[in-house]
Write an enzyme that holds these catalytic residues in place. Structure first.
Site, short mmCIF file in Angstrom:
data_model
loop_
_atom_site.label_atom_id
_atom_site.label_comp_id
_atom_site.label_asym_id
_atom_site.label_seq_id
_atom_site.Cartn_x
_atom_site.Cartn_y
_atom_site.Cartn_z
N HIS A 51 1.79 -44.23 -64.37
CA HIS A 51 2.81 -43.86 -63.54
C HIS A 51 3.16 -42.40 -63.74
O HIS A 51 4.48 -42.39 -63.98
CB HIS A 51 3.87 -45.10 -63.38
CG HIS A 51 4.55 -44.96 -62.02
ND1 HIS A 51 4.99 -46.08 -61.42
CD2 HIS A 51 4.97 -43.71 -61.12
CE1 HIS A 51 5.56 -45.70 -60.18
NE2 HIS A 51 5.54 -44.14 -60.16
N ARG A 81 1.31 -46.80 -54.95
CA ARG A 81 2.16 -47.88 -55.11
C ARG A 81 0.88 -48.83 -55.86
O ARG A 81 -0.03 -49.21 -55.09
CB ARG A 81 2.95 -48.54 -54.17
CG ARG A 81 4.37 -48.11 -54.13
CD ARG A 81 5.08 -48.29 -55.50
NE ARG A 81 6.42 -47.40 -55.52
CZ ARG A 81 6.41 -46.37 -55.97
NH1 ARG A 81 5.38 -45.38 -56.50
NH2 ARG A 81 7.72 -45.67 -56.18
N GLU A 122 4.21 -53.22 -63.59
CA GLU A 122 4.46 -52.22 -64.42
C GLU A 122 5.46 -52.67 -65.51
O GLU A 122 6.71 -52.94 -65.19
CB GLU A 122 4.84 -50.84 -63.70
CG GLU A 122 3.87 -50.39 -62.77
CD GLU A 122 4.07 -49.27 -62.04
OE1 GLU A 122 4.99 -48.42 -62.62
OE2 GLU A 122 3.13 -48.74 -61.30
N1 LIG Z 1 2.63 -42.00 -58.52
C1 LIG Z 1 3.94 -41.51 -58.29
O1 LIG Z 1 4.69 -41.40 -59.39
C2 LIG Z 1 4.56 -41.33 -57.08
C3 LIG Z 1 4.43 -41.98 -55.93
N2 LIG Z 1 4.85 -41.91 -54.75
C4 LIG Z 1 4.55 -42.57 -53.75
O2 LIG Z 1 3.53 -42.14 -52.77
C5 LIG Z 1 3.78 -42.81 -51.27
C6 LIG Z 1 3.72 -41.57 -50.52
O3 LIG Z 1 4.85 -40.82 -50.66
P1 LIG Z 1 5.48 -39.55 -49.37
O4 LIG Z 1 4.24 -39.03 -49.06
O5 LIG Z 1 6.41 -38.95 -50.00
O6 LIG Z 1 5.84 -40.54 -48.35
P2 LIG Z 1 6.03 -40.33 -46.57
O7 LIG Z 1 6.72 -41.21 -46.06
O8 LIG Z 1 6.14 -38.85 -46.74
O9 LIG Z 1 4.25 -40.76 -46.27
C7 LIG Z 1 4.05 -42.08 -45.94
C8 LIG Z 1 2.83 -42.07 -44.93
O10 LIG Z 1 2.25 -43.46 -44.97
C9 LIG Z 1 2.11 -43.76 -43.46
N3 LIG Z 1 2.16 -45.29 -43.42
C10 LIG Z 1 2.92 -46.03 -43.59
N4 LIG Z 1 2.43 -47.44 -43.37
C11 LIG Z 1 1.21 -47.16 -43.32
C12 LIG Z 1 0.19 -47.99 -43.17
N5 LIG Z 1 0.28 -49.18 -42.92
N6 LIG Z 1 -1.00 -47.49 -42.95
C13 LIG Z 1 -1.35 -46.13 -43.13
N7 LIG Z 1 -0.43 -45.02 -43.03
C14 LIG Z 1 0.93 -45.75 -43.38
C15 LIG Z 1 3.49 -42.86 -42.75
O11 LIG Z 1 3.34 -42.94 -41.50
C16 LIG Z 1 3.62 -41.72 -43.61
O12 LIG Z 1 3.10 -40.81 -42.98
C17 LIG Z 1 4.88 -43.72 -51.58
O13 LIG Z 1 4.39 -44.87 -51.64
C18 LIG Z 1 5.74 -43.22 -52.86
O14 LIG Z 1 6.45 -44.27 -53.20
C19 LIG Z 1 5.61 -40.75 -54.62
C20 LIG Z 1 6.25 -39.99 -55.47
C21 LIG Z 1 5.43 -40.05 -56.96
O1 LIG Z 2 8.91 -41.46 -56.54
C1 LIG Z 2 8.33 -42.03 -56.59
O2 LIG Z 2 8.14 -42.82 -55.77
C2 LIG Z 2 7.54 -42.62 -57.86
O3 LIG Z 2 6.65 -43.46 -57.86
C3 LIG Z 2 8.18 -41.73 -59.09
O4 LIG Z 2 8.39 -42.55 -60.17
P1 LIG Z 2 9.12 -42.34 -61.42
O5 LIG Z 2 10.34 -41.79 -61.03
O6 LIG Z 2 8.20 -41.32 -62.09
O7 LIG Z 2 9.48 -43.59 -61.99
#
Ligand SMILES: NC(=O)C1=CN([C@@H]2O[C@H](COP(=O)(O)OP(=O)(O)OC[C@H]3O[C@@H](n4cnc5c(N)ncnc54)[C@H](O)[C@@H]3O)[C@@H](O)[C@H]2O)C=CC1
Ligand SMILES: O=C(O)C(=O)COP(=O)(O)O
Length: 527
Positions: free
Chosen positions: A278, A230, A259
């Site tokens: 993104h 993020r 963004e």
């Molecule tokens: N760039 C993109 O298009 C995408 C971005 N994301 C983002 O990726 C991130 C991770 O997603 P997931 O792995 O699915 O989530 P998840 O919930 O499975 O994992 C997040 C992890 O972060 C840990 N966490 C929470 N607060 C923390 C802190 N202060 N310090 C260290 N660890 C902490 C949690 O314990 C958890 O294990 C999210 O922010 C999500 O929005 C997800 C999908 C696509």
């Molecule tokens: O699933 C997430 O957290 C993402 O950041 C993906 O974002 P998007 O659906 O590609 O706009």
């Protein structure tokens, strides 16, 4: 037919699926003002990260029942406002995990081998082999911040590439980290030891600007940072400065504090910095997954069924839900009954889960009981989403106990509602075919099915009293469908439960309360 607004680009497979049960309007270029203008017409809103669902949007969405986020992060939705309004917010927690993890790995490798710059140079007619000498990731240390779904997949692949893994995740067990081949360490240690740092955490007040001038100063001059999580987790101005001054070797970012990116100190960086707009979730596979996952949940909620990945009500795996759903209905009925018996203000609700229920997940049952308890006061304004908040705001203390030894029924629920003056209690169970039975009212044993209209009396067990009440109801032209008396001793106190075919007219309770031996009576409406 319900109406769904799709305000971000969603894979057509999701739109087709929703089209089977709703009118679907796709409008992906609405301004915030236009969104507020059109949202009052819609029962559901389907989004990705582009739409900002502000408190104003939620306030304007008078018909909104569900907001579906086709992806993971819901930081673009004001969840507290949605919860307060009883709007369920769902996401797709796993649909784009692989896509995001693969993008982070792509960024790490592209950064190591200068792929974007080499590509531009070659297309400009140059052949600069020496300039783009890279580094290997093999045997390097990767620090993973957030070892959740995406971080775990990154760990598996990075390990296969021969990297040493450090992880920081305060909510994860040592055992799980070890399974993934990661050494769980403190953040400062990770910052100072890692050759690569990849972020996979949500944006929260704790993680805002986690990477800043101070933490950047702790890193190796050869460190490279990847952020596909993020925007806002990195202080972008501090990062731009650190790269340009050679404090770290480079960074690759997919997400930004604002963004689309627009004007930013990042755009002027001369050193190694890769930016993508993104794209983490933008694969064909991930977009199909998230569109289907969220469209199915919107369809289910519009059809009155529960959602499997709600972020503002307890989420349940389908197999658990199948088992708990009849008990949730039981809890709601009992909550409704005890709420009507208690009448006014309730200070605490004691929920005892008995028999097989004692070993089950309890959150959905507690929420269902609270929904039932509050529904006499709030009617359809209370639902599974806001029941917990509504109870808290009314100062109702919820106490949960478990008694696995209670074995009269496979599973039963006992509720005790305490008010300032009196305490009322009910117990209920499910029969073999999930039929609800009320088995106890104020500790008097009964065995009655809930009915639409019921008359419940607390009285002294004495000859003639039942007949009198029967005649009084007859006088009001109310037909009795069934009748039960529960008592602990002959001629002691007793409870009588009458199921009625008709809603008794006003005045019945006052009339019945005049009868000798009646201590109190209540008209209760269930179902
Ligand atoms: N760039 C993109 O298009 C995408 C971005 N994301 C983002 O990726 C991130 C991770 O997603 P997931 O792995 O699915 O989530 P998840 O919930 O499975 O994992 C997040 C992890 O972060 C840990 N966490 C929470 N607060 C923390 C802190 N202060 N310090 C260290 N660890 C902490 C949690 O314990 C958890 O294990 C999210 O922010 C999500 O929005 C997800 C999908 C696509
Ligand atoms: O699933 C997430 O957290 C993402 O950041 C993906 O974002 P998007 O659906 O590609 O706009």
């Amino acid at each position: 037919m319900p109406k769904v607004l799709v305000s971000d680009p969603i894979d057509p497979v999701g739109i087709e699926l929703l089209g089977q049960v709703a009118q679907v309007d796709v409008q992906t270029d609405l301004t915030p003002e236009q969104l507020i203008q059109v949202i009052p017409n819609y029962d559901a809103l389907m989004i990705r990260s582009g739409t900002k669902v502000t408190p104003e949007v939620i306030e304007a969405g008078k018909l909104l029942k569900i907001i579906g986020r086709a992806g993971v992060g819901v930081d673009n939705v004001d969840i507290p406002s949605a919860t307060r309004k009883g709007i369920v917010v769902v996401n797709s927690p796993e649909g784009n995990t692989i896509a995001a993890a693969e993008h982070a790995l792509t960024m790490m490798l592209a950064l190591s081998r200068h792929v974007p710059k080499a590509n531009v140079s070659l297309k400009a007619g140059k052949w600069e082999r020496k300039k783009f000498t890279g580094v290997e990731v093999y045997k390097k240390t990767l620090g993973i911040v957030g070892l959740g779904k995406i971080g775990s997949h990154v760990a598996k692949v990075a390990r296969a590439m021969g990297m040493q893994l450090l992880a920081y995740d305060p909510f994860l067990s040592q055992e799980r980290a070890e399974q993934l081949g990661c050494k769980l360490v403190e953040l400062d240690f990770l910052f100072s030891e890692a050759d690569y740092i990849t972020l996979h955490i949500p944006k929260t007040p704790e993680t805002y600007h986690l990477i800043n001038a101070e933490t950047l100063a702790k890193m190796k001059s050869t460190a490279r940072i990847v952020n596909c999580a993020r925007g806002g987790i990195i202080d972008e101005a501090a990062l731009a400065k650190a790269i340009d001054e050679g404090q770290i070797a480079g960074a690759a970012l997919d997400v930004f504090e604002n963004e689309p990116l627009g004007e930013s100190p990042l755009s002027a960086v001369e050193g190694d910095l890769i930016l993508t707009p993104h794209l983490g979730a933008s694969t064909e596979e991930a977009q199909t997954n998230v569109a289907v996952d969220v469209a199915e949940q919107i369809r289910d909620v519009l059809l009155g069924l529960p959602a499997r990945s709600a972020v503002n009500i307890p989420g349940l795996r389908p197999e658990v839900l199948e088992k708990l759903q009849p008990y949730m209905l039981l809890a709601e009925t009992l909550g409704n009954l005890v709420g009507q018996l208690a009448g006014g203000r309730i200070e605490s609700l004691d929920i005892r889960l008995q028999g097989e229920l004692a070993n089950n997940e309890s959150d959905p049952i507690v929420i269902a009981a609270l929904k039932g308890l509050l529904s006499p006061a709030l009617q359809e304004r209370v639902n599974y989403v806001n029941a917990g908040i509504e109870a808290k705001e009314r100062g109702i203390r919820v106490i949960e106990t478990r008694d696995a030894a209670a074995r009269d029924y496979a599973g039963s629920i006992h509720l005790e509602a305490k008010g300032p003056l009196e305490t009322r209690s009910v117990t209920g169970a499910l029969l073999g075919d999930n039929e609800i039975r009320i088995t106890d009212i104020d500790d008097f044993p009964v065995n009655v099915a809930p009915a639409n209209h019921m008359l419940i009396t607390l009285h002294r067990d004495m000859p003639g009293i039942i007949g009198q009440i029967g005649s009084q109801l007859g006088g009001f032209n109310v037909n009795i469908a069934s009748m039960q008396v529960g008592r602990k001793m002959v001629r002691g106190d007793a409870v009588m439960v009458l199921s009625l075919d008709d809603l008794p007219p006003e005045g019945v309770v006052a009339e019945i309360n005049k009868t000798e031996g009646i201590r109190d009576s209540y008209i209760v409406t269930l179902q």
